[in-house]
Design a protein around this motif. Structure first.
Motif, PDB file in Angstrom:
ATOM      1  N   ILE A  29       0.837  -1.207   0.000  1.00 29.35           N
ATOM      2  CA  ILE A  29       0.000   0.000   0.000  1.00 29.35           C
ATOM      3  C   ILE A  29       0.871   1.256   0.000  1.00 29.35           C
ATOM      4  O   ILE A  29       0.603   2.218  -0.719  1.00 29.35           O
ATOM      5  CB  ILE A  29      -0.971  -0.015   1.199  1.00 29.35           C
ATOM      6  CG1 ILE A  29      -2.014  -1.116   1.007  1.00 29.35           C
ATOM      7  CG2 ILE A  29      -1.655   1.345   1.361  1.00 29.35           C
ATOM      8  CD1 ILE A  29      -2.879  -1.375   2.216  1.00 29.35           C
ATOM      9  N   ALA A  30       1.949   1.246   0.779  1.00 32.98           N
ATOM     10  CA  ALA A  30       2.855   2.402   0.831  1.00 32.98           C
ATOM     11  C   ALA A  30       3.542   2.612  -0.516  1.00 32.98           C
ATOM     12  O   ALA A  30       3.702   3.755  -0.957  1.00 32.98           O
ATOM     13  CB  ALA A  30       3.890   2.199   1.931  1.00 32.98           C
ATOM     14  N   ILE A  32       2.395   2.016  -3.406  1.00 29.73           N
ATOM     15  CA  ILE A  32       1.422   2.590  -4.338  1.00 29.73           C
ATOM     16  C   ILE A  32       1.103   4.039  -3.968  1.00 29.73           C
ATOM     17  O   ILE A  32       1.007   4.905  -4.838  1.00 29.73           O
ATOM     18  CB  ILE A  32       0.133   1.732  -4.346  1.00 29.73           C
ATOM     19  CG1 ILE A  32       0.429   0.353  -4.923  1.00 29.73           C
ATOM     20  CG2 ILE A  32      -0.981   2.425  -5.120  1.00 29.73           C
ATOM     21  CD1 ILE A  32      -0.688  -0.643  -4.750  1.00 29.73           C
ATOM     22  N   ALA A  33       0.947   4.324  -2.698  1.00 24.94           N
ATOM     23  CA  ALA A  33       0.471   5.640  -2.254  1.00 24.94           C
ATOM     24  C   ALA A  33       1.541   6.728  -2.311  1.00 24.94           C
ATOM     25  O   ALA A  33       1.239   7.855  -2.680  1.00 24.94           O
ATOM     26  CB  ALA A  33      -0.082   5.524  -0.833  1.00 24.94           C
ATOM     27  N   ILE A  34       2.781   6.422  -1.988  1.00 25.51           N
ATOM     28  CA  ILE A  34       3.813   7.463  -1.894  1.00 25.51           C
ATOM     29  C   ILE A  34       4.055   8.173  -3.223  1.00 25.51           C
ATOM     30  O   ILE A  34       4.065   9.400  -3.264  1.00 25.51           O
ATOM     31  CB  ILE A  34       5.102   6.885  -1.271  1.00 25.51           C
ATOM     32  CG1 ILE A  34       4.857   6.599   0.205  1.00 25.51           C
ATOM     33  CG2 ILE A  34       6.265   7.837  -1.446  1.00 25.51           C
ATOM     34  CD1 ILE A  34       5.977   5.876   0.900  1.00 25.51           C
ATOM     35  N   ALA A  36       1.994   8.520  -5.717  1.00 25.74           N
ATOM     36  CA  ALA A  36       0.771   9.262  -6.037  1.00 25.74           C
ATOM     37  C   ALA A  36       0.705  10.551  -5.236  1.00 25.74           C
ATOM     38  O   ALA A  36       0.357  11.611  -5.768  1.00 25.74           O
ATOM     39  CB  ALA A  36      -0.458   8.393  -5.762  1.00 25.74           C
ATOM     40  N   ILE A  37       1.048  10.486  -3.972  1.00 32.36           N
ATOM     41  CA  ILE A  37       1.034  11.684  -3.130  1.00 32.36           C
ATOM     42  C   ILE A  37       2.099  12.670  -3.595  1.00 32.36           C
ATOM     43  O   ILE A  37       1.860  13.880  -3.635  1.00 32.36           O
ATOM     44  CB  ILE A  37       1.227  11.295  -1.648  1.00 32.36           C
ATOM     45  CG1 ILE A  37      -0.003  10.537  -1.140  1.00 32.36           C
ATOM     46  CG2 ILE A  37       1.473  12.519  -0.786  1.00 32.36           C
ATOM     47  CD1 ILE A  37       0.181   9.890   0.203  1.00 32.36           C
TER      48      ILE A  37
END
Length: 142
Positions: A29-30, A32-34, A36-37
């Motif tokens: 999850i990290a 994928i999210a980092i 994008a952020i």
């Protein structure tokens, strides 16, 4: 008392495999999210720079109407300082100019150099220069 001891022996915590599975899921999850952020932050900074440029053009329109510019077609950063507020007030006097050609204003703004190198806005701005119509399109104001 014996009943409590037997209940405690029957209780089990998380196994090592379950704990590792949870850590792997959090790591995925990290990952994928980092990114994008990071893209969202870079995009918002770019939009802030474009907003500053738009504010400078708006101030230049007022300056031209008030006669605050030495020329009727070119207004520089020093002349615009009284007409622009906020972050855009940090005008570099020598590198910020707004040129008027009819209803189209062209801005040369050193702040464009701070745009993300691989951002979608950087491709549209050449030599830190853009017209008011192109700037409006980039900002979605068509």
């Amino acid at each position: 008392m014996n009943k409590i001891k037997t209940m405690m022996k029957n209780e089990r915590g998380m196994t090592l495999i379950e704990l590792l599975a949870v850590i792997v899921i959090i790591a995925i999850i990290a990952l994928i999210a980092i990114p994008a952020i990071g893209n969202i932050i870079a995009n918002s900074k770019d939009k802030a720079i474009l907003s500053d440029a738009s504010q400078i053009i708006s101030g230049a329109k007022i300056a031209f109407a008030d006669g605050g510019c030495a020329s009727t077609t070119v207004c520089n950063g020093a002349e615009l300082k009284g007409y622009v507020e906020g972050e855009a007030i940090k005008l570099e006097e020598k590198t910020t100019t707004v040129t008027k050609a009819g209803e189209v204003y062209t801005i040369v703004y050193a702040g464009f150099g701070d745009l993300s190198k691989d951002g979608k806005f950087n491709k549209e701005i050449k030599n830190n220069t853009i017209s008011s119509t192109e700037l409006a399109k980039l900002m979605g104001n068509k």
